[in-house]
Motif scaffolding. Structure first.
Motif, PDB file in Angstrom:
ATOM      1  N   UNK A  25      23.196 -11.695 -39.462  1.00  0.00           N
ATOM      2  CA  UNK A  25      22.505 -11.056 -40.569  1.00  0.00           C
ATOM      3  C   UNK A  25      21.156 -10.501 -40.161  1.00  0.00           C
ATOM      4  N   UNK A  26      20.614  -9.652 -41.025  1.00  0.00           N
ATOM      5  CA  UNK A  26      19.293  -9.075 -40.786  1.00  0.00           C
ATOM      6  C   UNK A  26      18.362  -9.539 -41.901  1.00  0.00           C
ATOM      7  N   UNK A  27      17.212 -10.090 -41.499  1.00  0.00           N
ATOM      8  CA  UNK A  27      16.220 -10.554 -42.462  1.00  0.00           C
ATOM      9  C   UNK A  27      15.654  -9.368 -43.227  1.00  0.00           C
ATOM     10  N   UNK A  28      15.648  -9.485 -44.557  1.00  0.00           N
ATOM     11  CA  UNK A  28      15.087  -8.448 -45.421  1.00  0.00           C
ATOM     12  C   UNK A  28      13.667  -8.806 -45.848  1.00  0.00           C
ATOM     13  N   UNK A  29      13.445 -10.097 -46.148  1.00  0.00           N
ATOM     14  CA  UNK A  29      12.111 -10.563 -46.529  1.00  0.00           C
ATOM     15  C   UNK A  29      12.019 -12.064 -46.288  1.00  0.00           C
ATOM     16  N   UNK A  30      10.789 -12.555 -46.223  1.00  0.00           N
ATOM     17  CA  UNK A  30      10.538 -13.977 -46.008  1.00  0.00           C
ATOM     18  C   UNK A  30       9.245 -14.328 -46.736  1.00  0.00           C
ATOM     19  N   UNK A  31       9.385 -14.869 -47.948  1.00  0.00           N
ATOM     20  CA  UNK A  31       8.230 -15.132 -48.801  1.00  0.00           C
ATOM     21  C   UNK A  31       8.325 -16.541 -49.371  1.00  0.00           C
ATOM     22  N   UNK A  32       7.286 -17.335 -49.157  1.00  0.00           N
ATOM     23  CA  UNK A  32       7.208 -18.656 -49.766  1.00  0.00           C
ATOM     24  C   UNK A  32       8.366 -19.570 -49.432  1.00  0.00           C
ATOM     25  N   UNK A  33       8.848 -19.535 -48.206  1.00  0.00           N
ATOM     26  CA  UNK A  33       9.933 -20.411 -47.800  1.00  0.00           C
ATOM     27  C   UNK A  33      11.317 -19.918 -48.170  1.00  0.00           C
ATOM     28  N   UNK A  34      11.397 -18.781 -48.824  1.00  0.00           N
ATOM     29  CA  UNK A  34      12.685 -18.177 -49.185  1.00  0.00           C
ATOM     30  C   UNK A  34      12.894 -16.942 -48.312  1.00  0.00           C
ATOM     31  N   UNK A  35      14.002 -16.942 -47.583  1.00  0.00           N
ATOM     32  CA  UNK A  35      14.306 -15.840 -46.687  1.00  0.00           C
ATOM     33  C   UNK A  35      15.541 -15.115 -47.201  1.00  0.00           C
ATOM     34  N   UNK A  36      15.412 -13.828 -47.450  1.00  0.00           N
ATOM     35  CA  UNK A  36      16.540 -13.012 -47.879  1.00  0.00           C
ATOM     36  C   UNK A  36      17.141 -12.359 -46.649  1.00  0.00           C
ATOM     37  N   UNK A  37      18.460 -12.581 -46.478  1.00  0.00           N
ATOM     38  CA  UNK A  37      19.167 -12.072 -45.311  1.00  0.00           C
ATOM     39  C   UNK A  37      20.379 -11.288 -45.784  1.00  0.00           C
ATOM     40  N   UNK A  38      20.619 -10.146 -45.174  1.00  0.00           N
ATOM     41  CA  UNK A  38      21.805  -9.348 -45.461  1.00  0.00           C
ATOM     42  C   UNK A  38      22.833  -9.624 -44.363  1.00  0.00           C
ATOM     43  N   UNK A  39      23.911 -10.359 -44.731  1.00  0.00           N
ATOM     44  CA  UNK A  39      24.979 -10.689 -43.794  1.00  0.00           C
ATOM     45  C   UNK A  39      26.136  -9.711 -43.975  1.00  0.00           C
ATOM     46  N   UNK A  40      26.759  -9.256 -42.874  1.00  0.00           N
ATOM     47  CA  UNK A  40      27.831  -8.265 -42.995  1.00  0.00           C
ATOM     48  C   UNK A  40      29.041  -8.767 -43.774  1.00  0.00           C
TER      49      UNK A  40
END
Length: 61
Positions: A25-40
């Motif tokens: 996956x590719x990290x989209x954002x990382x804020x306050x311990x929450x990481x948003x990742x786009x996995x194929x």
């Protein structure tokens, strides 16, 4: 122990240790311990960094 999730930046490539079928996956954002990742194979997933330590992908394994 160093919290590697805390230093993930947008664009970083990662794997989820318990969900290898999701792919790299590719990290989209990382804020306050929450990481948003786009996995194929799973789409956009928000990861709680206190529960899951993502695996950085440096090259195509």
């Amino acid at each position: 122990m160093i919290d590697l999730n805390a230093i993930l930046t947008p664009g970083a490539r990662v794997r989820h240790p318990q969900m290898p079928d999701w792919g790299i996956g590719q990290v989209q954002s990382n804020i306050g311990g929450k990481t948003t990742v786009n996995f194929p194979e799973a789409g956009k997933i928000v990861i709680d960094g206190t529960r899951v330590e993502l695996i950085w992908v440096v090259d195509d394994e």
